[in-house]
Design a protein around this motif. Structure first.
Motif: not given
Length: 351
Positions: A53, A56-58, A60, A69-70
């Motif tokens: 979490d 995750e945004d870094d 993508v 996938c992350p």
């Protein structure tokens, strides 16, 4: 020939030399039993989900949905760092190629290292400093300590260039000399991971930001370190030749209290075997990996994720009084005398 037959004909007569993209079968690591998962991935499942979490945004995937996938990126990187697995083997286990694993490890390391300011920090408020000091005092009744400081060598690959020789430490291998300040819970509060292996511990400290912060009186407590560091009003070191029972008592309390940083290194390196046996990555990526692993170490402590320690062979840690001599002490004699006077008054008052 109708359209369907034409398509079949083209497929049957396609260029045999053309490579078809093959997708390897990937299993879901979260399907493993809890203990088996923790041994393989160094954390329990809840901690790993927290890490995912966090970054995750870094991590993508591409706009078309391609790539890894992350979740799998984080798991692959942690497994490589924790179990010291060859990247090719880790790739086979997760259905990835070795170059992909290499890129993933670098990407995840930088993503986690970029979060360091949120997880690696010295206590700011008086209340935070007092709580840390109380935990240190509970070890051996040594008052006023808010951090234990020491350096540890992390082995790296042989480097080239004119500066390569400076990465060889006194034990004869290439390394980074990493400075750490930890609290009584073994949590890393400050880390410096940029100095070559031949650099003395005291020089790293004297040029560090943490020293300047103590000089600026941002903290009310003090650090404790071994005899490789200079004695300062805010950094207490052992007495190498004690002549009084009070000085002996001070040394004993100092050793037991400072041992927290040795235990920190032991737990940290046990969880991440690459810190014990060497980082098989470039120098720049290696520095990012070290910071990232310090962040992950602190997350494990925050999550009370300690089950792994009960099932793995521990790195031996023996409390000892360092006999390493400091570099030439070029501090003004007035500061040396003041530091010695402050230490003697402290010993007379508390021991």
């Amino acid at each position: 020939m109708n359209a369907i037959n034409a398509i079949v004909h083209l497929a049957n007569n396609a260029d045999p030399a053309r490579r078809r993209k093959l997708y390897r079968q990937r299993s879901n690591p979260f399907d493993l039993r809890d203990l088996n998962f923790e041994i393989k991935y160094r954390f329990n499942k809840d901690t790993v989900r927290t890490i995912i979490d966090l970054v995750e945004d870094d991590l993508v995937q591409s706009a078309r949905g391609g790539g890894t996938c992350p979740e799998l990126q984080v798991l692959v990187a942690i497994r490589c760092w924790g179990r010291r697995e060859v990247q090719d083997d880790a790739g086979d286990l997760h259905g990835l190629s070795q170059p992909t694993v290499s890129r993933i490890c670098a990407r995840v390391a930088h993503a986690i290292a970029n979060k360091a300011n949120s997880f690696i920090k010295m206590p700011i408020t008086i209340g935070e400093q007092e709580r840390i000091s109380a935990k240190f005092r509970a070890i051996k009744n040594f008052p006023g300590v808010i951090g234990a400081i020491d350096c540890t060598h992390i082995k790296i690959k042989k480097t080239g260039g004119d500066m390569a020789q400076y990465y060889i430490n006194r034990k004869g291998y290439y390394s980074l000399n990493v400075q750490v300040v930890c609290d009584a819970d073994l949590k890393i509060m400050d880390i410096v991971a940029r100095w070559r292996g031949s650099t003395h511990d005291s020089r790293i400290f004297m040029e560090s930001n943490i020293k300047q912060r103590f000089e600026d009186r941002q903290f009310r407590g003090r650090l404790i370190g071994d005899s490789g560091y200079p004695l300062l009003p805010y950094l207490f070191t052992p007495i190498l030749r004690p002549s009084r029972p009070e000085e002996e008592a001070y040394n004993n309390a100092h050793i037991s209290t400072r041992n927290t940083v040795e235990r920190c290194f032991g737990v940290w390196k046990q969880r991440f075997q690459c810190l014990l046996h060497g980082l098989p990555v470039s120098l720049q990526n290696g520095k990012a990996v070290i910071i990232a692993l310090a962040v992950l170490h602190n997350i494990a402590i925050d999550m009370n994720d300690t089950l792994l320690e009960q099932h793995m062979e521990q790195v031996p840690v023996t409390p000892q009084l360092s006999t390493e001599n400091s570099v030439h002490d070029n501090r003004p004699s007035l500061l040396r005398r003041r530091s010695q006077l402050i230490l003697q008054n402290f010993i007379n008052q508390h021991f």
